[in-house]
Enzyme design. Structure first.
Site, mmCIF file in Angstrom:
data_model
loop_
_atom_site.group_PDB
_atom_site.id
_atom_site.type_symbol
_atom_site.label_atom_id
_atom_site.label_comp_id
_atom_site.label_asym_id
_atom_site.label_seq_id
_atom_site.Cartn_x
_atom_site.Cartn_y
_atom_site.Cartn_z
ATOM 1 C CE LYS A 14 -26.960 6.199 116.107
ATOM 2 N NZ LYS A 14 -27.403 7.380 116.884
ATOM 3 N NE ARG A 89 -32.317 6.605 114.235
ATOM 4 C CZ ARG A 89 -31.481 7.618 114.067
ATOM 5 N NH1 ARG A 89 -30.513 7.556 113.233
ATOM 6 N NH2 ARG A 89 -31.653 8.736 114.720
ATOM 7 N NE ARG A 128 -27.110 14.927 121.804
ATOM 8 C CZ ARG A 128 -27.339 13.923 120.956
ATOM 9 N NH1 ARG A 128 -26.506 12.912 120.879
ATOM 10 N NH2 ARG A 128 -28.420 13.928 120.200
ATOM 11 N NE ARG A 161 -29.939 16.495 117.639
ATOM 12 C CZ ARG A 161 -29.747 15.245 117.230
ATOM 13 N NH1 ARG A 161 -28.528 14.794 117.043
ATOM 14 N NH2 ARG A 161 -30.770 14.448 117.018
ATOM 15 N NE ARG A 172 -33.889 12.213 119.135
ATOM 16 C CZ ARG A 172 -32.817 12.764 119.693
ATOM 17 N NH1 ARG A 172 -32.943 13.620 120.678
ATOM 18 N NH2 ARG A 172 -31.618 12.458 119.254
HETATM 19 P P1 AMP Z 1 -29.800 11.610 114.742
HETATM 20 O O1 AMP Z 1 -28.906 12.795 114.642
HETATM 21 O O2 AMP Z 1 -29.154 10.354 114.217
HETATM 22 O O3 AMP Z 1 -30.388 11.419 116.123
HETATM 23 O O4 AMP Z 1 -31.043 11.894 113.742
HETATM 24 C C1 AMP Z 1 -31.902 13.000 113.957
HETATM 25 C C2 AMP Z 1 -33.263 12.713 113.338
HETATM 26 O O5 AMP Z 1 -33.129 12.520 111.918
HETATM 27 C C3 AMP Z 1 -33.924 11.429 113.840
HETATM 28 O O6 AMP Z 1 -34.615 11.632 115.068
HETATM 29 C C4 AMP Z 1 -34.855 11.124 112.672
HETATM 30 O O7 AMP Z 1 -35.982 11.985 112.694
HETATM 31 C C5 AMP Z 1 -34.016 11.508 111.462
HETATM 32 N N1 AMP Z 1 -33.206 10.356 110.989
HETATM 33 C C6 AMP Z 1 -31.849 10.237 110.998
HETATM 34 N N2 AMP Z 1 -31.449 9.069 110.479
HETATM 35 C C7 AMP Z 1 -32.581 8.399 110.135
HETATM 36 C C8 AMP Z 1 -32.858 7.117 109.566
HETATM 37 N N3 AMP Z 1 -31.868 6.264 109.261
HETATM 38 N N4 AMP Z 1 -34.159 6.770 109.364
HETATM 39 C C9 AMP Z 1 -35.161 7.610 109.661
HETATM 40 N N5 AMP Z 1 -34.979 8.817 110.213
HETATM 41 C C10 AMP Z 1 -33.712 9.229 110.452
#
Ligand code: AMP
Length: 225
Positions: A14, A89, A128, A161, A172
Site C-alpha cells: 500500500k 487501522r 524487505r 526495519r 503484526r
Molecule cells: P507501518 O509503517 O504502517 O507498518 O506502521 C508501523 C507501525 O506504526 C505499526 O506496526 C504500528 O505500531 C504503528 N502504526 C502506524 N499506523 C498506525 C495506526 N493507524 N494505528 C495504530 N498504530 C499505527
C-alpha cells in the site's frame, strides 16, 4: 479536498501504491507509520510513546494516532488532497476520520483495499529492505537491488526495519489483521470500498486502482450509500 484511504496488511504494497498515486494524482502522501518513525527518530514525546507499541508489532492507541492525523490534516498542504496510508487501522480511527473530514466539509472519496494472501505477506515482509535516503523499497526475492545493500535510485544504504523481523512480522499480522477487516467493513457499509488484487505486479495494481478511482460507478460498490 480529495481524500483517499489506502487499506492493506503490512507488506501488501500500500505504501508503494500510495507513493505512485500521490504523484499521478497530485495528492499529498501521508503515511502514519512514517510519521511515527520520524517522531521516534527525533525522540519526541509522541515518538517515545509510539515506540513502546511499534517494537511489539502492536497498534499505537487510537487517541494518540487520531490526534497526530488530525494535526496533519490541518496543515496547509493537505488542502490540495491527501492519500492516507496506514490510517485508519481500526474502526474508531475510521469513525474519527469521518468526523474530522465532515467538520471540513469533506469525506473519504474512496477506500482502496490492496488484498494479498497471508503467506505472501510474511514472505514479502521478511525479505524487505528500505533505503535510508528516501524509503525506496526492495525485496530479496522479488525485487532485489542491482548491488546488494545499495539503493538503485539514489545509492544510499539499504536497511531492514526492526519490526520486519520474522517474530514481529507474525505479531503484526495477528494483531493488525482483525481490526483491518473492521475498517474494510466500515467502508463497505458506506459504499466507498474498492478492492484490488495486490498479488499482481506493481503496475497492474496501480492501473486497477486508477481505473477504480476514475470510474467510481462499478459493480460491487453502492453509490447510493
Ligand atoms: P507501518 O509503517 O504502517 O507498518 O506502521 C508501523 C507501525 O506504526 C505499526 O506496526 C504500528 O505500531 C504503528 N502504526 C502506524 N499506523 C498506525 C495506526 N493507524 N494505528 C495504530 N498504530 C499505527
Amino acid at each position: 479536498m480529495k481524500v483517499y484511504v489506502m487499506i492493506g496488511a503490512p507488506g501488501a504494497g500500500k505504501g508503494t501504491q500510495a507513493d505512485i498515486l500521490a504523484e499521478r494524482l497530485g495528492l499529498v502522501h501521508v503515511a502514519s507509520g512514517d510519521l511515527f518513525r520520524d517522531a521516534v527518530r527525533n525522540d519526541t514525546a509522541l515518538g517515545r510513546e509510539a515506540r513502546r507499541y511499534m517494537e511489539r508489532g502492536a497498534l499505537v492507541p487510537d487517541p494518540v494516532v487520531i490526534g497526530m492525523i488530525e494535526e496533519r490534516l490541518s496543515r496547509p498542504d493537505a488542502a490540495a488532497g491527501i492519500i492516507l496510508d496506514g490510517f485508519p487501522r481500526t474502526r474508531p480511527q475510521a469513525e474519527a476520520l469521518d468526523a474530522a473530514l465532515e467538520r471540513r466539509g469533506s469525506r473519504v472519496d474512496a477506500a482502496l483495499y490492496v488484498g494479498v494472501p497471508e503467506d505472501e505477506l510474511v514472505k514479502r515482509l521478511s525479505g524487505r529492505w528500505l533505503c535510508r535516503a528516501s524509503g525506496h523499497v526492495y525485496n530479496e526475492a522479488t525485487h532485489p537491488p542491482l548491488v546488494a545493500g545499495v539503493c538503485d535510485a539514489d545509492g544510499s544504504e539499504l536497511y531492514q526495519r526492526d519490526d520486519d523481523r520474522p517474530e514481529t512480522v507474525r505479531a503484526r499480522l495477528e494483531q493488525q489483521l482483525p481490526p483491518m477487516y473492521e475498517v474494510i467493513d466500515h467502508y463497505t457499509t458506506r459504499g466507498s470500498l474498492v478492492a484490488v488484487d495486490g498479488a499482481q505486479p506493481v503496475e497492474t495494481v496501480t492501473e486497477a486502482l486508477l481505473r477504480a478511482i476514475a470510474h467510481p460507478a462499478r459493480p460491487g460498490r453502492s453509490e447510493a450509500a
